[in-house]
Motif scaffolding. Structure first.
Motif, mmCIF file in Angstrom:
data_model
loop_
_atom_site.group_PDB
_atom_site.id
_atom_site.type_symbol
_atom_site.label_atom_id
_atom_site.label_comp_id
_atom_site.label_asym_id
_atom_site.label_seq_id
_atom_site.Cartn_x
_atom_site.Cartn_y
_atom_site.Cartn_z
ATOM 1 N N ASP A 23 39.455 95.049 -69.712
ATOM 2 C CA ASP A 23 38.863 96.383 -69.580
ATOM 3 C C ASP A 23 39.426 97.347 -70.621
ATOM 4 N N GLU B 186 37.564 99.090 -73.841
ATOM 5 C CA GLU B 186 37.631 100.542 -74.087
ATOM 6 C C GLU B 186 37.995 100.826 -75.554
ATOM 7 N N LYS C 104 34.975 100.135 -77.676
ATOM 8 C CA LYS C 104 34.006 101.230 -77.576
ATOM 9 C C LYS C 104 34.443 102.409 -78.439
#
Length: 147
Positions: free
Chosen positions: A20, A24, A27
């Motif tokens: 996760d 991030e 992104k």
């Protein structure tokens, strides 16, 4: 900066716990790459990308060396897949380079004066007061171990 490619090798155990956070970072990297660079100097447009790459490498370094939260197998796989900069991490393990921002700051061939390093490597105590220190390569404001 090369794209992160996942090969067909088996993903090591423990990747799910950090995926996760790595997503991030991916992104943020996409957003930084697509950000408009109008009105910025040529080198200045790369600074956000350098900072995100540094933060992702630092995160993986601290997981393995400081917190010991990931296995050697997972650490090696992350380096092989390009999630972190192996050369930068190798420098962080050496004395005096614990806070190094990027490898270009210690390469003497990229500097104005032969045999010198970047201004961000100079300890804050040795810089005249009122002088703004900002690296041309990555935007760092001071990464010497004495800072």
């Amino acid at each position: 900066m090369p794209k992160i490619r996942t090969t067909r090798t088996k993903i090591p155990e423990g990747y799910d716990a950090i995926s996760d956070i790595l997503d991030e970072y991916a992104k943020k990297m996409r957003d930084a790459e697509n950000e408009s660079h109008e009105g910025k100097r040529k080198a200045e447009s790369l600074w956000p990308i350098m900072r995100i790459s540094h933060a992702r490498s630092r995160y993986i370094y601290e997981l393995y060396y400081k917190r010991e939260a990931i296995s050697r197998e997972l650490y090696d796989w992350l380096l092989k897949e390009g999630y972190a900069d192996a050369n930068l991490i190798a420098k962080w393990k050496k004395s005096g380079y614990e806070k190094l921002c990027c490898l270009r700051c210690i390469q003497t061939r990229d500097m104005n004066y032969q045999g010198s390093t970047c201004i961000c490597r100079v300890p804050k105590a040795q810089v005249r007061s009122g002088t703004v220190v900002e690296c041309v390569h990555c935007g760092c404001r001071g990464c010497s171990s004495d800072s």
